[in-house]
Design an enzyme around this catalytic site. Sequence first.
Site, PDB file in Angstrom:
ATOM      1  N   LYS A  12     -16.282 -28.640 -43.116  1.00 46.02           N
ATOM      2  CA  LYS A  12     -15.984 -28.279 -44.516  1.00 46.02           C
ATOM      3  C   LYS A  12     -16.642 -29.272 -45.480  1.00 46.02           C
ATOM      4  O   LYS A  12     -17.295 -28.875 -46.451  1.00 46.02           O
ATOM      5  CB  LYS A  12     -14.463 -28.289 -44.724  1.00 46.02           C
ATOM      6  CG  LYS A  12     -14.040 -28.295 -46.181  1.00 46.02           C
ATOM      7  CD  LYS A  12     -12.543 -28.352 -46.355  1.00 46.02           C
ATOM      8  CE  LYS A  12     -11.912 -29.714 -46.310  1.00 46.02           C
ATOM      9  NZ  LYS A  12     -11.836 -30.474 -47.542  1.00 46.02           N
ATOM     10  N   ASN A  13     -16.453 -30.566 -45.200  1.00 45.71           N
ATOM     11  CA  ASN A  13     -16.892 -31.559 -46.179  1.00 45.71           C
ATOM     12  C   ASN A  13     -18.402 -31.793 -46.173  1.00 45.71           C
ATOM     13  O   ASN A  13     -18.925 -32.524 -47.018  1.00 45.71           O
ATOM     14  CB  ASN A  13     -16.127 -32.874 -45.987  1.00 45.71           C
ATOM     15  CG  ASN A  13     -14.667 -32.714 -46.400  1.00 45.71           C
ATOM     16  OD1 ASN A  13     -14.308 -31.723 -47.041  1.00 45.71           O
ATOM     17  ND2 ASN A  13     -13.834 -33.681 -46.021  1.00 45.71           N
ATOM     18  N   ARG A  73      -7.436 -39.651 -57.960  1.00 41.38           N
ATOM     19  CA  ARG A  73      -8.792 -39.523 -57.403  1.00 41.38           C
ATOM     20  C   ARG A  73      -9.780 -39.574 -58.566  1.00 41.38           C
ATOM     21  O   ARG A  73     -10.267 -38.546 -59.035  1.00 41.38           O
ATOM     22  CB  ARG A  73      -8.917 -38.234 -56.589  1.00 41.38           C
ATOM     23  CG  ARG A  73      -8.073 -38.297 -55.328  1.00 41.38           C
ATOM     24  CD  ARG A  73      -8.204 -37.072 -54.496  1.00 41.38           C
ATOM     25  NE  ARG A  73      -9.483 -36.982 -53.812  1.00 41.38           N
ATOM     26  CZ  ARG A  73      -9.866 -35.921 -53.096  1.00 41.38           C
ATOM     27  NH1 ARG A  73      -9.055 -34.900 -52.981  1.00 41.38           N
ATOM     28  NH2 ARG A  73     -11.042 -35.898 -52.514  1.00 41.38           N
ATOM     29  N   CYS A  87      -4.477 -35.558 -57.730  1.00 40.18           N
ATOM     30  CA  CYS A  87      -3.981 -34.544 -56.806  1.00 40.18           C
ATOM     31  C   CYS A  87      -2.920 -35.168 -55.932  1.00 40.18           C
ATOM     32  O   CYS A  87      -2.598 -36.343 -56.067  1.00 40.18           O
ATOM     33  CB  CYS A  87      -5.104 -33.906 -56.006  1.00 40.18           C
ATOM     34  SG  CYS A  87      -5.746 -34.924 -54.730  1.00 40.18           S
ATOM     35  N   ASP A 131      -8.779 -38.946 -43.306  1.00 40.37           N
ATOM     36  CA  ASP A 131      -8.445 -37.533 -43.088  1.00 40.37           C
ATOM     37  C   ASP A 131      -7.775 -37.275 -41.736  1.00 40.37           C
ATOM     38  O   ASP A 131      -7.394 -36.143 -41.440  1.00 40.37           O
ATOM     39  CB  ASP A 131      -9.709 -36.657 -43.221  1.00 40.37           C
ATOM     40  CG  ASP A 131     -10.220 -36.622 -44.651  1.00 40.37           C
ATOM     41  OD1 ASP A 131      -9.471 -37.033 -45.559  1.00 40.37           O
ATOM     42  OD2 ASP A 131     -11.367 -36.198 -44.872  1.00 40.37           O
ATOM     43  N   ARG A 166      -7.166 -24.036 -46.446  1.00 42.17           N
ATOM     44  CA  ARG A 166      -8.249 -24.635 -47.241  1.00 42.17           C
ATOM     45  C   ARG A 166      -9.255 -25.326 -46.325  1.00 42.17           C
ATOM     46  O   ARG A 166     -10.434 -25.405 -46.643  1.00 42.17           O
ATOM     47  CB  ARG A 166      -7.695 -25.680 -48.206  1.00 42.17           C
ATOM     48  CG  ARG A 166      -6.870 -25.106 -49.337  1.00 42.17           C
ATOM     49  CD  ARG A 166      -6.485 -26.194 -50.296  1.00 42.17           C
ATOM     50  NE  ARG A 166      -7.648 -27.040 -50.565  1.00 42.17           N
ATOM     51  CZ  ARG A 166      -7.598 -28.310 -50.921  1.00 42.17           C
ATOM     52  NH1 ARG A 166      -6.448 -28.915 -51.076  1.00 42.17           N
ATOM     53  NH2 ARG A 166      -8.701 -28.992 -51.132  1.00 42.17           N
TER      54      ARG A 166
HETATM   55  C1  EPZ Z   1     -14.193 -36.997 -49.642  1.00 42.69           C
HETATM   56  O1  EPZ Z   1     -13.513 -37.047 -50.901  1.00 42.69           O
HETATM   57  C2  EPZ Z   1     -13.534 -35.887 -48.849  1.00 42.69           C
HETATM   58  N1  EPZ Z   1     -13.666 -34.644 -49.577  1.00 42.69           N
HETATM   59  C3  EPZ Z   1     -12.074 -36.205 -48.597  1.00 42.69           C
HETATM   60  O2  EPZ Z   1     -11.561 -35.209 -47.734  1.00 42.69           O
HETATM   61  C4  EPZ Z   1     -11.970 -37.558 -47.887  1.00 42.69           C
HETATM   62  O3  EPZ Z   1     -10.613 -37.904 -47.751  1.00 42.69           O
HETATM   63  C5  EPZ Z   1     -12.693 -38.641 -48.702  1.00 42.69           C
HETATM   64  O4  EPZ Z   1     -14.071 -38.234 -48.942  1.00 42.69           O
HETATM   65  C6  EPZ Z   1     -12.725 -39.999 -48.020  1.00 42.69           C
HETATM   66  O5  EPZ Z   1     -13.362 -39.893 -46.782  1.00 42.69           O
HETATM   67  C7  EPZ Z   1     -14.795 -33.960 -49.523  1.00 42.69           C
HETATM   68  O6  EPZ Z   1     -15.784 -34.368 -48.941  1.00 42.69           O
HETATM   69  C8  EPZ Z   1     -14.826 -32.639 -50.183  1.00 42.69           C
HETATM   70  P1  EPZ Z   1     -14.245 -40.718 -52.081  1.00 42.69           P
HETATM   71  P2  EPZ Z   1     -14.153 -37.920 -52.079  1.00 42.69           P
HETATM   72  O7  EPZ Z   1     -14.927 -40.587 -53.380  1.00 42.69           O
HETATM   73  O8  EPZ Z   1     -15.607 -38.012 -51.914  1.00 42.69           O
HETATM   74  C9  EPZ Z   1     -12.147 -43.886 -54.870  1.00 42.69           C
HETATM   75  C10 EPZ Z   1      -9.972 -33.667 -46.932  1.00 42.69           C
HETATM   76  O9  EPZ Z   1      -8.787 -33.717 -46.527  1.00 42.69           O
HETATM   77  N2  EPZ Z   1     -13.046 -43.415 -55.940  1.00 42.69           N
HETATM   78  O10 EPZ Z   1     -15.062 -41.172 -50.921  1.00 42.69           O
HETATM   79  O11 EPZ Z   1     -13.611 -37.397 -53.352  1.00 42.69           O
HETATM   80  C11 EPZ Z   1     -11.154 -42.844 -54.413  1.00 42.69           C
HETATM   81  O12 EPZ Z   1     -10.040 -42.771 -55.266  1.00 42.69           O
HETATM   82  C12 EPZ Z   1     -10.418 -34.453 -48.126  1.00 42.69           C
HETATM   83  O13 EPZ Z   1     -10.840 -32.957 -46.410  1.00 42.69           O
HETATM   84  C13 EPZ Z   1     -13.113 -44.099 -57.121  1.00 42.69           C
HETATM   85  O14 EPZ Z   1     -12.436 -45.109 -57.327  1.00 42.69           O
HETATM   86  O15 EPZ Z   1     -13.529 -39.334 -51.752  1.00 42.69           O
HETATM   87  C14 EPZ Z   1     -10.822 -43.326 -53.031  1.00 42.69           C
HETATM   88  O16 EPZ Z   1      -9.902 -44.380 -53.101  1.00 42.69           O
HETATM   89  C15 EPZ Z   1      -9.360 -35.030 -48.977  1.00 42.69           C
HETATM   90  N3  EPZ Z   1     -13.948 -43.620 -58.092  1.00 42.69           N
HETATM   91  C16 EPZ Z   1     -12.155 -43.890 -52.543  1.00 42.69           C
HETATM   92  O17 EPZ Z   1     -12.920 -44.153 -53.727  1.00 42.69           O
HETATM   93  C17 EPZ Z   1     -14.734 -42.521 -57.917  1.00 42.69           C
HETATM   94  O18 EPZ Z   1     -15.485 -42.156 -58.827  1.00 42.69           O
HETATM   95  C18 EPZ Z   1     -12.951 -42.959 -51.652  1.00 42.69           C
HETATM   96  O19 EPZ Z   1     -12.998 -41.662 -52.254  1.00 42.69           O
HETATM   97  C19 EPZ Z   1     -14.668 -41.844 -56.695  1.00 42.69           C
HETATM   98  C20 EPZ Z   1     -13.812 -42.304 -55.708  1.00 42.69           C
END
Ligand code: EPZ
Length: 431
Positions: free
Chosen positions: A23-24, A123, A118, A315, A407
Amino acid sequence: MSGSMVIDGGHRLYGEVSVSGAKNAALPILVATLLTQEECVIEHVPFLSDISGILEILRCLGANVVQHEDGTVVTKVVDETACTAPYELVNKMRASIGVLGPLLAKRKHAKVSFPGGCVIGLRPIDLHLKGMAALGAEIEIEHGYILAKTNHLKGAEIFLGGAFGSTVLGTANVMMAATLAQGTTVIENAACEPEVQDLANFLINMGAKIQGAGSHCIIIEGVKELHGARHRIIPDRIEAGTFMAAAAITDGDITIKDAKLEHLMGVVDKLREIGVRVDKVSENKDGLDNIRIRGTKSYKPCVLTTLPYPGFPTDLQAQFVSILCLASGISNVTEKIYPDRFMHVAELSRMGAKISKEGPTLMIEGVNHLSGAPVMASDLRASAALVIAGLVGRGETTVSHIYHLDRGYEKLDEKLQKLGAKIRRIPSSIS
Ligand code: EPZ
């Protein structure tokens, strides 16, 4: 279809199960098709409600999209005038923030609804915006929307890290934007997740010049245009890890087919540490692995910390908490990516788990059994954890609100049934 899943606990899992496309990886790759007006063919796209959501956004942005029964999606942008990703669609799925980069790079304008928080916690998208600004975009936030524009994006050196480390979708977003920027972009502290590598491979197939994907430093040399391409999505490592957890908790013996063991080493390491046998059985002609998982009756406790790839993935945290609820001792689980991602804990406690929480750390005291109960799914991975717990809970577990599962897991109930689980779906109208 949503509703509930009802599970009769206590059946060991046996047999073989195939892993769907990730998915991701599929979500950002589908979004990247906005970078060309030529046809793109994406294979091994899972049938999930998140995928339907992203296809709806592509249509709303002027793409013709056809999703075939065999998992192939064919896209072709026919109208580049629309630049708005509306609240009603972005709100359903955070991955839609990924349209920001392609729209800016290709159409010079983007109006994307701010995704907001969320259930797994805050996020933020500050790093996405920082990256776009570094490439020369002008950005404003107005009435809940990100308004971004540019005359032409310019390559830059960008450090993409925040309090919780690298960002997966942020790296994807900036990488997509940089493919059509003037000059060279260097992303430092880039996310190394296999899904980022898969996106980079697709972009390279489209004619992008990208080096270093899969490392912490990605170098993108902008090109004038990208062309259509064909690509096959990598296997879903989180789905594979979820089946590993399901086999482990039931003391099962299953073979997970068409997975990529290399993407799961942080997970396999923990499984082996607690006492699960994990063996690569064979490799298929596409270089994918068939992996045998053999459980046992009692597991050792462990200390587990979620980390960016190649560390243990956030995840799979919830699913492993379910196993550790039954370990012979005290485990510690620390969430370093989303410190509030613990919605499963209260529900597992309803099934008899003994879990206390301090900040982003759980202390789990193993109990000798879980007992079936009505529980409520709250997000995708928490739902999977509850189903896994239900597989061994004594008696019946009813997991409600399972639209979360749909989802991100393709036919989870059917796949588990084939492995011998007693699980059935009750549509919402009669649940
Ligand atoms: C991706 O989300 C995945 N989603 C998530 O999968 C997964 O949990 C996550 O990566 C971490 O591996 C998709 O790929 C669609 P991040 P993403 O930006 O990219 C912080 C699932 O269950 N951050 O790597 O949105 C954030 O809050 C889902 O399939 C900032 O501070 O996650 C987190 O603490 C849920 N500022 C960390 O970085 C930003 O601008 C990592 O988040 C962006 C993120």
